[in-house]
Enzyme design. Structure first.
Site, PDB file in Angstrom:
ATOM      1  N   GLY A  45      43.555  26.771 117.287  1.00 37.98           N
ATOM      2  CA  GLY A  45      44.459  27.703 117.955  1.00 37.98           C
ATOM      3  C   GLY A  45      45.549  28.125 116.997  1.00 37.98           C
ATOM      4  O   GLY A  45      45.888  27.381 116.073  1.00 37.98           O
ATOM      5  N   GLN A  50      53.063  31.748 113.510  1.00 37.39           N
ATOM      6  CA  GLN A  50      52.595  30.790 112.493  1.00 37.39           C
ATOM      7  C   GLN A  50      52.126  31.482 111.220  1.00 37.39           C
ATOM      8  O   GLN A  50      51.965  30.833 110.185  1.00 37.39           O
ATOM      9  CB  GLN A  50      51.481  29.902 113.060  1.00 37.39           C
ATOM     10  CG  GLN A  50      51.969  28.982 114.188  1.00 37.39           C
ATOM     11  CD  GLN A  50      50.849  28.109 114.700  1.00 37.39           C
ATOM     12  OE1 GLN A  50      50.090  28.512 115.566  1.00 37.39           O
ATOM     13  NE2 GLN A  50      50.721  26.908 114.150  1.00 37.39           N
ATOM     14  N   CYS A  95      49.140  20.421 115.029  1.00 40.75           N
ATOM     15  CA  CYS A  95      49.544  21.821 114.877  1.00 40.75           C
ATOM     16  C   CYS A  95      49.476  22.178 113.394  1.00 40.75           C
ATOM     17  O   CYS A  95      49.937  21.393 112.557  1.00 40.75           O
ATOM     18  CB  CYS A  95      50.974  21.992 115.393  1.00 40.75           C
ATOM     19  SG  CYS A  95      51.611  23.667 115.253  1.00 40.75           S
ATOM     20  N   LEU A  96      48.916  23.340 113.086  1.00 43.35           N
ATOM     21  CA  LEU A  96      48.833  23.758 111.682  1.00 43.35           C
ATOM     22  C   LEU A  96      50.215  23.894 111.054  1.00 43.35           C
ATOM     23  O   LEU A  96      50.357  23.786 109.834  1.00 43.35           O
ATOM     24  CB  LEU A  96      48.068  25.085 111.565  1.00 43.35           C
ATOM     25  CG  LEU A  96      46.538  24.990 111.706  1.00 43.35           C
ATOM     26  CD1 LEU A  96      45.928  26.379 111.797  1.00 43.35           C
ATOM     27  CD2 LEU A  96      45.935  24.221 110.546  1.00 43.35           C
ATOM     28  N   HIS A 137      50.073  24.940 124.490  1.00 42.08           N
ATOM     29  CA  HIS A 137      50.593  24.657 123.141  1.00 42.08           C
ATOM     30  C   HIS A 137      50.909  25.975 122.415  1.00 42.08           C
ATOM     31  O   HIS A 137      52.003  26.146 121.858  1.00 42.08           O
ATOM     32  CB  HIS A 137      49.554  23.844 122.355  1.00 42.08           C
ATOM     33  CG  HIS A 137      49.905  23.596 120.921  1.00 42.08           C
ATOM     34  ND1 HIS A 137      50.195  22.343 120.421  1.00 42.08           N
ATOM     35  CD2 HIS A 137      50.019  24.456 119.865  1.00 42.08           C
ATOM     36  CE1 HIS A 137      50.485  22.441 119.128  1.00 42.08           C
ATOM     37  NE2 HIS A 137      50.377  23.717 118.761  1.00 42.08           N
ATOM     38  N   GLU A 138      49.963  26.922 122.438  1.00 48.65           N
ATOM     39  CA  GLU A 138      50.158  28.197 121.726  1.00 48.65           C
ATOM     40  C   GLU A 138      51.237  29.032 122.394  1.00 48.65           C
ATOM     41  O   GLU A 138      52.017  29.712 121.719  1.00 48.65           O
ATOM     42  CB  GLU A 138      48.843  28.980 121.636  1.00 48.65           C
ATOM     43  CG  GLU A 138      47.707  28.272 120.897  1.00 48.65           C
ATOM     44  CD  GLU A 138      48.096  27.722 119.535  1.00 48.65           C
ATOM     45  OE1 GLU A 138      49.032  28.240 118.909  1.00 48.65           O
ATOM     46  OE2 GLU A 138      47.473  26.734 119.106  1.00 48.65           O
ATOM     47  N   HIS A 141      54.680  28.242 121.230  1.00 53.01           N
ATOM     48  CA  HIS A 141      55.041  28.890 119.954  1.00 53.01           C
ATOM     49  C   HIS A 141      55.722  30.240 120.199  1.00 53.01           C
ATOM     50  O   HIS A 141      56.643  30.621 119.475  1.00 53.01           O
ATOM     51  CB  HIS A 141      53.802  29.121 119.086  1.00 53.01           C
ATOM     52  CG  HIS A 141      53.336  27.922 118.321  1.00 53.01           C
ATOM     53  ND1 HIS A 141      54.104  27.303 117.357  1.00 53.01           N
ATOM     54  CD2 HIS A 141      52.159  27.235 118.358  1.00 53.01           C
ATOM     55  CE1 HIS A 141      53.411  26.279 116.841  1.00 53.01           C
ATOM     56  NE2 HIS A 141      52.246  26.215 117.434  1.00 53.01           N
TER      57      HIS A 141
END
Ligand code: QAP
Ligand code: CO
Length: 177
Positions: A45, A50, A95-96, A137-138, A141
């Protein structure tokens, strides 16, 4: 094109992203680049912030039972809004933008989301399990929140400690090179 990932503690990760207003070539290029970047970095995701673009756009591509990701399963959510949620579940998230840290986070078990697709068409999604975790989660962001902010005090301290340790060893590497 693969874009650079913005990582913690970059301030941009804590900004609220703006609504998408133009469903044009630029948006499509952004979404295509986000997909390429997410796959290249082994993500499931990714939110636009990001890759340093403060727009309310996110993508999710969950793997199947064999761990393989299929592009025809790709979800693209523009200007998403959670209109209903129920229950709770705990999942070990990563998370990236917070590389190499994973911890348990509690979120709603079931959600209903309304969003637009890449052409600005209205869509709705009702989901639970891992996909519900990924969407929440996304979406965090988009409002400038990271999963580490949801950790209880002691776990947050553990994260900060590990982060500082990693920072130190990265700096030592530069000194010795
Ligand atoms: C968000 O997370 C998510 O630390 C997406 O070294 C999390 O793609 C959705 C990743 C939990 C559902 C459940 C993290 C890759 C990828 C790392 C990711 C890393 C390499 C995280
Ligand atoms: Co993330």
């Amino acid at each position: 094109m693969i874009r650079d990932i913005v990582t913690y503690p970059d301030k941009r990760l804590f900004l609220r992203s703006r609504e998408v207003e133009s469903f044009d070539r630029e948006l499509h290029t952004l979404l295509d680049d986000m997909y390429e970047t997410m796959i290249a970095k082994n993500g499931i995701g990714l939110a636009a912030i990001q890759v340093a673009v403060p727009l309310r756009a996110l993508i999710i591509n969950l793997p199947d039972e064999d761990g393989a990701q299929h592009k025809d399963e790709l979800l693209e959510l523009i200007n998403p809004v959670i209109v209903e949620k129920r229950g709770s579940q705990v999942y070990t998230e990563g998370c990236l933008s917070v590389p190499e840290y994973y911890d348990d986070v509690e979120r709603a078990a079931w959600i209903k989301v309304e969003y637009l697709d890449r052409d600005g068409r209205k869509k709705s999604l009702e989901t639970d399990g891992l996909l519900a975790v990924a969407v929440q989660h996304e979406m965090d962001h988009l409002d400038g929140h990271l999963f580490i902010e949801k950790l209880p005090y002691l776990k947050r301290k553990k994260f900060e400690k590990e982060f500082k340790k990693k920072l130190k060893s990265a700096k030592a590497k530069v000194r010795n090179s």
